[in-house]
Structure formats: C-alpha cells, structure tokens
Design a protein around this motif. Structure first.
Motif, PDB file in Angstrom:
ATOM      1  N   ARG A 172      -4.459   6.444   7.060  1.00  0.00           N
ATOM      2  CA  ARG A 172      -5.217   5.992   5.891  1.00  0.00           C
ATOM      3  C   ARG A 172      -6.589   5.501   6.326  1.00  0.00           C
ATOM      4  NH1 ARG A 172      -0.598   5.478   2.854  1.00  0.00           N
ATOM      5  NH2 ARG A 172       1.137   4.357   3.827  1.00  0.00           N
ATOM      6  N   ASN A 173      -7.474   5.382   5.332  1.00  0.00           N
ATOM      7  CA  ASN A 173      -8.767   4.729   5.539  1.00  0.00           C
ATOM      8  C   ASN A 173      -8.903   3.594   4.539  1.00  0.00           C
ATOM      9  OD1 ASN A 173      -9.307   7.819   6.300  1.00  0.00           O
ATOM     10  ND2 ASN A 173     -10.624   6.517   7.550  1.00  0.00           N
ATOM     11  N   CYS A 174      -9.560   2.538   4.959  1.00  0.00           N
ATOM     12  CA  CYS A 174      -9.661   1.341   4.128  1.00  0.00           C
ATOM     13  C   CYS A 174     -11.118   0.944   3.924  1.00  0.00           C
ATOM     14  CB  CYS A 174      -8.893   0.188   4.783  1.00  0.00           C
ATOM     15  SG  CYS A 174      -9.009  -1.377   3.880  1.00  0.00           S
ATOM     16  N   ASP A 206      -0.132   3.648   8.450  1.00  0.00           N
ATOM     17  CA  ASP A 206      -1.466   3.095   8.231  1.00  0.00           C
ATOM     18  C   ASP A 206      -2.520   3.822   9.053  1.00  0.00           C
ATOM     19  OD1 ASP A 206      -0.531   1.289   6.418  1.00  0.00           O
ATOM     20  OD2 ASP A 206      -0.385  -0.374   7.840  1.00  0.00           O
ATOM     21  N   THR A 246      -5.547   7.831   1.151  1.00  0.00           N
ATOM     22  CA  THR A 246      -4.630   8.673   1.915  1.00  0.00           C
ATOM     23  C   THR A 246      -4.739  10.099   1.402  1.00  0.00           C
ATOM     24  OG1 THR A 246      -3.094   6.800   2.050  1.00  0.00           O
ATOM     25  CG2 THR A 246      -2.264   8.954   2.743  1.00  0.00           C
ATOM     26  N   GLY A 295      -9.182  -4.422  -1.900  1.00  0.00           N
ATOM     27  CA  GLY A 295      -9.287  -3.374  -0.899  1.00  0.00           C
ATOM     28  C   GLY A 295      -9.015  -2.006  -1.507  1.00  0.00           C
ATOM     29  N   ILE A 296      -9.595  -0.969  -0.923  1.00  0.00           N
ATOM     30  CA  ILE A 296      -9.340   0.418  -1.311  1.00  0.00           C
ATOM     31  C   ILE A 296      -8.703   1.128  -0.124  1.00  0.00           C
ATOM     32  CG2 ILE A 296     -10.367   2.627  -1.966  1.00  0.00           C
ATOM     33  CD1 ILE A 296     -12.627   1.105  -3.303  1.00  0.00           C
ATOM     34  N   TYR A 297      -7.541   1.725  -0.343  1.00  0.00           N
ATOM     35  CA  TYR A 297      -6.861   2.484   0.707  1.00  0.00           C
ATOM     36  C   TYR A 297      -6.779   3.945   0.281  1.00  0.00           C
ATOM     37  CZ  TYR A 297      -5.547  -1.784   3.120  1.00  0.00           C
ATOM     38  OH  TYR A 297      -5.588  -2.976   3.804  1.00  0.00           O
ATOM     39  N   ALA A 354     -16.153   5.094  -0.459  1.00  0.00           N
ATOM     40  CA  ALA A 354     -14.886   5.764  -0.748  1.00  0.00           C
ATOM     41  C   ALA A 354     -15.110   7.248  -1.032  1.00  0.00           C
ATOM     42  CB  ALA A 354     -14.197   5.093  -1.933  1.00  0.00           C
ATOM     43  N   SER A 411     -12.769  -2.473   2.615  1.00  0.00           N
ATOM     44  CA  SER A 411     -12.272  -3.827   2.404  1.00  0.00           C
ATOM     45  C   SER A 411     -13.364  -4.769   1.915  1.00  0.00           C
ATOM     46  CB  SER A 411     -11.678  -4.348   3.724  1.00  0.00           C
ATOM     47  OG  SER A 411     -11.021  -5.577   3.546  1.00  0.00           O
ATOM     48  N   GLU A 415      -6.132  -7.957  -1.706  1.00  0.00           N
ATOM     49  CA  GLU A 415      -5.963  -8.241  -0.292  1.00  0.00           C
ATOM     50  C   GLU A 415      -5.430  -9.658  -0.074  1.00  0.00           C
ATOM     51  OE1 GLU A 415      -9.224  -5.568   1.969  1.00  0.00           O
ATOM     52  OE2 GLU A 415     -10.059  -7.321   0.972  1.00  0.00           O
ATOM     53  N   VAL A 460       0.817  -1.211   0.000  1.00  0.00           N
ATOM     54  CA  VAL A 460       0.000   0.000   0.000  1.00  0.00           C
ATOM     55  C   VAL A 460       0.850   1.260   0.000  1.00  0.00           C
ATOM     56  CG1 VAL A 460      -1.681   1.336   1.325  1.00  0.00           C
ATOM     57  CG2 VAL A 460      -1.974  -1.131   1.090  1.00  0.00           C
TER      58      VAL A 460
END
Length: 273
Positions: free
Chosen positions: A214-216, A211, A202, A198-200, A235, A218, A187, A166
């Motif tokens: 960040r927001n995830c 980490d 930032t 997954g979507i991360y 998102a 999943s 993932e 990530v």
C-alpha cells in the motif's frame, strides 16, 4: 493562551526568560511540545494543563462514536451515489481496540449490499482510530479526490466502514470489483493532533494484501496539516503511478512534486510475488 513574555514570567524561572524568545520562535514552526519552561523542577502549571487537555482530546477522538447517518448524508452530496455501510467483525469500540484483527474483517453478510461493477476507483471512508477525523475531514477530502480523479477514471459508489482497520478495505474493494481502492481513515490520535486523516491506496486489492503493498498519504488536517487539494494531488499521482507500474506499495514513490512520473521510482523493480 497568552504567550507573551510577561505572562510566562509568572510561570518560568527568571534564568529561563532570556531564552524564552528563542523557544517561542521555534514553537511557532511546530506542534511539538518544545521549550515549555519550568517551575522549579517541574513544568509550569499551564503546560501541564495543556498536556492533560490534549490527552483528553485524544481519548475522546478514539472513543467518540461515528455519526454514520450524518456522514452518509454528507457523502451522498458528493454525487457518487448512495453510500453503503459495512461494519467490521468488532462488535463495539471496546472489542475493536482489543482485537485489531476483527477490525480487518467484514461482519458476516455485510458485503452483500455492495453493488458490484467494474469501476477503476473505489472509495472507503473508515472511522479507524479517530472517528472525529473522518467526521471533520472525510467528506471534504472525498470531494477533493473526486475533483482530481473524475475526469480520468470511473468511480464506484462509496462505502462507509465502521470499527474498521485499513485492511477491511481490501474485502470491500473485492466486493466492489474495483481495480484500485482508496481508504480514507482516521489516524491514531496523538498529543498534538486528534483529528488527522490518512489515505491508504492499494492497487489490485484483495484480502491478504500487506501494508508493504500500500501507499499512504498522512497527516491530513488543515490548516495545520496537509490540505485537501495537496493531498488529492499526491493521491492522484500515486494512483496514476500504480496503474502504470501494475502495483502499489514500496516500489511506488510519490513524485508529485517533481517532473517525474510516479511509477519511475519503481520501474526497474521486480514484480511482487
């Protein structure tokens, strides 16, 4: 597989059959392995074979190489421009698995081809621990995100990252010049799902972000997991909240299912140092 009581009766002890209907109903609500029955002191042969097949699928998901040429073609169809490929410092899959630190760093000179601009959002599509997940869901998830975000934000041409963790997205985002980076990444496969994406997110990305910043989103793998439209909405709410709050991470909560703005949960928090 035939899951009827008649079919199971040959694999399950007679005293367990009375409870079979109860467990069968519960199994319909989860991909977890529950109520598997028994054969003597062991699991039924069918359940053991299912477990071995799931383990093999998880291993294949980790080790199967990403078809970058096909992925570039499909990503280009999303209309954001020609995707640039950026490898990490991990030379191959074996080194990537042994050295997570190398997957967080770009290969020397690999950022030079990224066009720099001042877009709001940058997308990075990374193979991660399941290239299969990115192949199966990456382009469709990207298309859903574009539909959700394109009317409100400027979006940079996407980047495809290989042998990537990530944090590689922070280096790529800095080269892009974007204010928010969204990393779509395969993932870690499990014994229930081998192709989860997954979507991360930032906000104000730069090398060294943790980490906690960040927001995830999943567990994206329709039809069993989160679908593309719902994931894109979550998102988008997080992106809006991050840009209002001035940061992403632990102070930012997903309120997409409520009437509250996403930033409200962290509005009283102290700025990150």
């Amino acid at each position: 597989m035939d899951d009827s009581p008649e079919a199971v009766s040959a694999l399950t002890a007679p005293e367990d059959l009375a409870e079979y209907g109860f467990w069968r109903e519960l199994r319909r609500t989860t991909q977890a392995r529950i109520g598997l029955g028994r054969s003597g002191d062991a699991l039924p042969t069918a359940r053991v074979l299912e477990l071995r097949a799931a383990h093999a699928a998880a291993r294949d998901a980790v080790h199967s190489p990403l078809d970058t040429a096909d992925l570039v073609r499909r990503v280009d169809e999303c209309g954001l421009g020609v995707a640039v490929e950026v490898p990490s410092r991990a030379a191959d899959r074996a080194e990537y698995l042994r050295r997570p630190d190398l997957g967080r760093l770009p290969a020397p000179g690999s950022l030079a081809e990224i066009p720099r601009g001042a877009a709001d959002i940058g997308f990075v599509l990374a193979d991660g621990l399941s290239p299969r997940a990115l192949t199966d869901h990456g382009p469709s998830m990207l298309a859903a995100l574009i539909r959700e975000l394109a009317q409100r934000y400027s979006i940079a041409a996407p980047v495809i990252a290989t042998q990537a963790r990530v944090a590689l997205g922070d280096h790529i985002a800095e080269a892009m010049g974007v204010s928010t980076v969204v990393v779509l990444i395969g993932e870690r496969p499990g014994l229930s799902v081998a192709d989860s994406l997954g979507i991360y997110l930032t906000h104000l990305p730069r090398p060294g972000r943790t980490d906690a910043e960040r927001n995830c989103v999943s567990n994206i793998h329709p039809p069993e997991g989160l679908d593309y439209v719902r994931a894109a909405r979550v998102a988008a709410a997080l992106i809006s909240g991050a840009r209002t709050l001035g940061r992403s991470g632990v102070d930012l909560k997903d309120t997409s299912g409520t009437d509250l703005p996403a930033a409200m949960a962290g509005a009283e928090a102290e700025p990150l140092g």
